[in-house]
Write a protein that holds these residues in place. Structure first.
Motif, PDB file in Angstrom:
ATOM      1  N   PRO A  92      13.461 -16.007  -2.789  1.00  0.00           N
ATOM      2  CA  PRO A  92      14.166 -16.964  -1.743  1.00  0.00           C
ATOM      3  C   PRO A  92      13.840 -18.406  -1.890  1.00  0.00           C
ATOM      4  CG  PRO A  92      12.259 -15.669  -0.756  1.00  0.00           C
ATOM      5  CD  PRO A  92      12.648 -15.215  -2.116  1.00  0.00           C
ATOM      6  N   VAL A  93      14.794 -19.362  -2.028  1.00  0.00           N
ATOM      7  CA  VAL A  93      14.614 -20.739  -2.177  1.00  0.00           C
ATOM      8  C   VAL A  93      15.361 -21.591  -1.242  1.00  0.00           C
ATOM      9  CG1 VAL A  93      14.377 -22.690  -4.005  1.00  0.00           C
ATOM     10  CG2 VAL A  93      13.674 -20.251  -4.606  1.00  0.00           C
ATOM     11  N   ASN A  94      14.775 -22.180  -0.263  1.00  0.00           N
ATOM     12  CA  ASN A  94      15.626 -23.335   0.468  1.00  0.00           C
ATOM     13  C   ASN A  94      16.402 -24.358  -0.214  1.00  0.00           C
ATOM     14  OD1 ASN A  94      14.971 -21.938   2.670  1.00  0.00           O
ATOM     15  ND2 ASN A  94      13.068 -23.174   3.092  1.00  0.00           N
ATOM     16  N   GLY A  95      17.406 -24.770  -0.007  1.00  0.00           N
ATOM     17  CA  GLY A  95      18.315 -25.886  -0.663  1.00  0.00           C
ATOM     18  C   GLY A  95      17.508 -26.988  -0.920  1.00  0.00           C
ATOM     19  N   GLY A  96      17.624 -27.344  -2.192  1.00  0.00           N
ATOM     20  CA  GLY A  96      16.731 -28.667  -2.490  1.00  0.00           C
ATOM     21  C   GLY A  96      15.143 -28.386  -2.939  1.00  0.00           C
ATOM     22  N   ALA A  97      14.616 -27.053  -2.551  1.00  0.00           N
ATOM     23  CA  ALA A  97      13.202 -27.066  -2.992  1.00  0.00           C
ATOM     24  C   ALA A  97      13.184 -26.577  -4.464  1.00  0.00           C
ATOM     25  CB  ALA A  97      12.688 -25.903  -2.093  1.00  0.00           C
ATOM     26  N   LYS A  98      11.890 -26.686  -5.005  1.00  0.00           N
ATOM     27  CA  LYS A  98      11.895 -26.214  -6.424  1.00  0.00           C
ATOM     28  C   LYS A  98      10.595 -25.287  -6.599  1.00  0.00           C
ATOM     29  CE  LYS A  98      13.351 -30.890  -7.798  1.00  0.00           C
ATOM     30  NZ  LYS A  98      12.965 -32.203  -8.654  1.00  0.00           N
ATOM     31  N   ARG A  99      10.771 -24.653  -7.670  1.00  0.00           N
ATOM     32  CA  ARG A  99       9.463 -23.844  -8.008  1.00  0.00           C
ATOM     33  C   ARG A  99       8.882 -24.306  -9.383  1.00  0.00           C
ATOM     34  NH1 ARG A  99      10.101 -22.356  -3.643  1.00  0.00           N
ATOM     35  NH2 ARG A  99      10.657 -20.215  -2.861  1.00  0.00           N
ATOM     36  N   PHE A 100       7.679 -24.023  -9.411  1.00  0.00           N
ATOM     37  CA  PHE A 100       6.899 -24.506 -10.715  1.00  0.00           C
ATOM     38  C   PHE A 100       5.938 -23.442 -11.342  1.00  0.00           C
ATOM     39  CE2 PHE A 100       7.969 -27.890  -7.851  1.00  0.00           C
ATOM     40  CZ  PHE A 100       8.372 -28.880  -8.722  1.00  0.00           C
ATOM     41  N   GLU A 101       5.630 -23.500 -12.510  1.00  0.00           N
ATOM     42  CA  GLU A 101       4.769 -22.776 -13.110  1.00  0.00           C
ATOM     43  C   GLU A 101       3.484 -22.886 -12.758  1.00  0.00           C
ATOM     44  OE1 GLU A 101       5.815 -20.528 -15.112  1.00  0.00           O
ATOM     45  OE2 GLU A 101       7.659 -21.351 -15.785  1.00  0.00           O
ATOM     46  N   TYR A 102       2.613 -21.730 -12.847  1.00  0.00           N
ATOM     47  CA  TYR A 102       1.037 -21.921 -12.385  1.00  0.00           C
ATOM     48  C   TYR A 102       0.433 -22.557 -13.543  1.00  0.00           C
ATOM     49  CZ  TYR A 102      -3.759 -20.463 -11.104  1.00  0.00           C
ATOM     50  OH  TYR A 102      -4.983 -20.237 -10.735  1.00  0.00           O
ATOM     51  N   GLU A 103       0.084 -24.133 -13.141  1.00  0.00           N
ATOM     52  CA  GLU A 103      -1.048 -24.730 -14.314  1.00  0.00           C
ATOM     53  C   GLU A 103      -2.139 -25.286 -13.425  1.00  0.00           C
ATOM     54  OE1 GLU A 103       2.392 -26.666 -17.008  1.00  0.00           O
ATOM     55  OE2 GLU A 103       2.725 -26.833 -15.046  1.00  0.00           O
ATOM     56  N   PRO A 104      -3.161 -24.499 -12.940  1.00  0.00           N
ATOM     57  CA  PRO A 104      -4.183 -24.691 -12.016  1.00  0.00           C
ATOM     58  C   PRO A 104      -4.781 -25.973 -12.393  1.00  0.00           C
ATOM     59  CG  PRO A 104      -4.629 -23.096 -13.274  1.00  0.00           C
ATOM     60  CD  PRO A 104      -3.522 -23.140 -13.627  1.00  0.00           C
ATOM     61  N   GLU A 105      -4.812 -26.398 -13.639  1.00  0.00           N
ATOM     62  CA  GLU A 105      -5.408 -27.851 -13.984  1.00  0.00           C
ATOM     63  C   GLU A 105      -4.939 -29.077 -13.614  1.00  0.00           C
ATOM     64  OE1 GLU A 105      -2.632 -26.809 -17.403  1.00  0.00           O
ATOM     65  OE2 GLU A 105      -4.171 -25.665 -16.111  1.00  0.00           O
ATOM     66  N   LEU A 106      -3.574 -28.845 -13.087  1.00  0.00           N
ATOM     67  CA  LEU A 106      -2.917 -30.090 -12.550  1.00  0.00           C
ATOM     68  C   LEU A 106      -2.928 -30.115 -11.151  1.00  0.00           C
ATOM     69  CD1 LEU A 106       0.472 -29.707 -14.954  1.00  0.00           C
ATOM     70  CD2 LEU A 106      -1.738 -31.058 -15.261  1.00  0.00           C
ATOM     71  N   TYR A 107      -3.807 -29.782 -10.431  1.00  0.00           N
ATOM     72  CA  TYR A 107      -3.674 -29.440  -8.924  1.00  0.00           C
ATOM     73  C   TYR A 107      -5.130 -30.063  -8.338  1.00  0.00           C
ATOM     74  CZ  TYR A 107       0.687 -27.260  -9.396  1.00  0.00           C
ATOM     75  OH  TYR A 107       2.130 -27.058  -9.774  1.00  0.00           O
ATOM     76  N   HIS A 108      -5.132 -30.588  -6.995  1.00  0.00           N
ATOM     77  CA  HIS A 108      -5.928 -30.444  -6.283  1.00  0.00           C
ATOM     78  C   HIS A 108      -6.438 -29.151  -5.683  1.00  0.00           C
ATOM     79  CE1 HIS A 108      -6.149 -34.763  -6.000  1.00  0.00           C
ATOM     80  NE2 HIS A 108      -5.046 -35.172  -5.944  1.00  0.00           N
ATOM     81  N   TRP A 109      -7.609 -28.765  -5.606  1.00  0.00           N
ATOM     82  CA  TRP A 109      -7.685 -27.419  -4.594  1.00  0.00           C
ATOM     83  C   TRP A 109      -8.733 -27.845  -3.660  1.00  0.00           C
ATOM     84  CZ3 TRP A 109      -5.630 -23.122  -6.097  1.00  0.00           C
ATOM     85  CH2 TRP A 109      -4.519 -22.929  -7.345  1.00  0.00           C
ATOM     86  N   TYR A 110      -8.142 -27.283  -2.304  1.00  0.00           N
ATOM     87  CA  TYR A 110      -8.881 -27.397  -1.314  1.00  0.00           C
ATOM     88  C   TYR A 110      -8.979 -26.346  -0.315  1.00  0.00           C
ATOM     89  CZ  TYR A 110     -10.808 -29.681   3.009  1.00  0.00           C
ATOM     90  OH  TYR A 110     -11.726 -29.921   4.045  1.00  0.00           O
ATOM     91  N   ASN A 111      -9.770 -25.883   0.417  1.00  0.00           N
ATOM     92  CA  ASN A 111     -10.121 -24.557   1.187  1.00  0.00           C
ATOM     93  C   ASN A 111      -9.708 -24.732   2.636  1.00  0.00           C
ATOM     94  OD1 ASN A 111     -12.257 -25.811   2.182  1.00  0.00           O
ATOM     95  ND2 ASN A 111     -13.597 -24.173   1.242  1.00  0.00           N
ATOM     96  N   ILE A 112      -9.160 -25.855   2.993  1.00  0.00           N
ATOM     97  CA  ILE A 112      -8.875 -26.389   4.336  1.00  0.00           C
ATOM     98  C   ILE A 112      -9.923 -26.154   5.368  1.00  0.00           C
ATOM     99  CG2 ILE A 112      -6.886 -26.433   6.114  1.00  0.00           C
ATOM    100  CD1 ILE A 112      -4.963 -25.741   4.070  1.00  0.00           C
ATOM    101  N   ARG A 113     -10.947 -26.678   5.249  1.00  0.00           N
ATOM    102  CA  ARG A 113     -12.310 -26.578   6.007  1.00  0.00           C
ATOM    103  C   ARG A 113     -11.819 -27.713   7.098  1.00  0.00           C
ATOM    104  NH1 ARG A 113     -17.386 -25.312   5.357  1.00  0.00           N
ATOM    105  NH2 ARG A 113     -16.928 -24.886   3.139  1.00  0.00           N
ATOM    106  N   LYS A 114     -11.157 -28.980   6.718  1.00  0.00           N
ATOM    107  CA  LYS A 114     -10.548 -29.930   7.627  1.00  0.00           C
ATOM    108  C   LYS A 114      -9.022 -29.970   7.552  1.00  0.00           C
ATOM    109  CE  LYS A 114     -14.444 -31.717   9.160  1.00  0.00           C
ATOM    110  NZ  LYS A 114     -14.758 -31.987  10.723  1.00  0.00           N
ATOM    111  N   PRO A 115      -8.433 -30.380   8.577  1.00  0.00           N
ATOM    112  CA  PRO A 115      -7.118 -30.706   8.442  1.00  0.00           C
ATOM    113  C   PRO A 115      -6.452 -31.374   7.347  1.00  0.00           C
ATOM    114  CG  PRO A 115      -7.731 -31.111  10.663  1.00  0.00           C
ATOM    115  CD  PRO A 115      -9.144 -30.801   9.932  1.00  0.00           C
ATOM    116  N   ILE A 116      -5.205 -31.173   6.727  1.00  0.00           N
ATOM    117  CA  ILE A 116      -5.062 -32.102   5.668  1.00  0.00           C
ATOM    118  C   ILE A 116      -3.574 -32.581   6.017  1.00  0.00           C
ATOM    119  CG2 ILE A 116      -6.206 -30.825   3.950  1.00  0.00           C
ATOM    120  CD1 ILE A 116      -3.677 -29.244   3.317  1.00  0.00           C
TER     121      ILE A 116
END
Length: 194
Positions: free
Chosen positions: A127-151
């Motif tokens: 399921p993909v909403n109109g205009g949304a996109k999907r991406f490959e898993y490339e963890p080195e290109l991302y910020h990672w945060y466990n949401i201890r505080k709001p974001i």
């Protein structure tokens, strides 16, 4: 769409100074989630519409003078990593931690300074909403945060979350339906929260 990402030097802002009292109040209100208001659901996450009459709207309207849309986002236990995606309509949002296992769940969002994530075609029956996109898993290109505080983050940047916890992961996502630009959303967030 690229302009929404470039507008901020970063696609993720941790709101370190949101009052703990507000977070605790929202966490208490989560006990009243009406799960019959499911908007969209898949194996990774359920989206549950928060009725305008819910007390969370009153609580947050003390901080914002614009129209809000609230959604409970619930990742089932051991749901793993959801699809890395962009949102189809909203340019950005604030996510409040409601129930988060800080050791076994995490959020990620693309970090443009590390490179552009690789877009992929949706899987068969994904399921993909109109205009949304999907991406490959490339963890080195991302910020990672466990949401201890709001974001606060750009929903036009590739993002996702995983939950390997024995418990549900629950967030309250605040959208701004009358604001079409990320910079306008940023301006309406209380300055002291950053």
């Amino acid at each position: 769409m690229q302009n929404l990402i470039v507008m901020m030097s970063d696609t993720l802002k941790i709101l370190h100074n949101v009052p703990d009292k507000l977070i605790h109040q929202l966490q208490q209100l989560s006990r009243d989630i009406d799960r019959t208001n499911k908007i969209i659901g898949d194996q990774y996450q359920d989206y549950i519409h928060c009725e305008k009459t819910h007390e969370a709207y009153s609580l947050l309207s003390e901080w914002f003078n614009v129209d809000l849309h609230l959604t409970w986002m619930i990742n089932p236990p051991h749901s793993g990593l959801g699809p890395i995606h962009t949102d189809s309509k909203r340019p950005g949002c604030i996510n409040f931690p409601i129930q988060v296992d800080l050791e076994n769940s995490c959020f990620c969002v693309a970090n443009p300074s590390l490179g552009e994530p690789t877009e992929r075609a949706p899987y068969v029956n994904e399921p993909v909403n109109g205009g949304a996109k999907r991406f490959e898993y490339e963890p080195e290109l991302y910020h990672w945060y466990n949401i201890r505080k709001p974001i606060f983050f750009s929903t036009k940047a590739a993002h996702s979350a995983y939950n390997h916890s024995d418990k549900e992961r629950v967030l309250l996502s605040v959208s701004f339906p009358t604001l079409s630009r990320l910079e306008d959303i940023k301006r309406c967030i209380p300055k002291e929260w950053f």
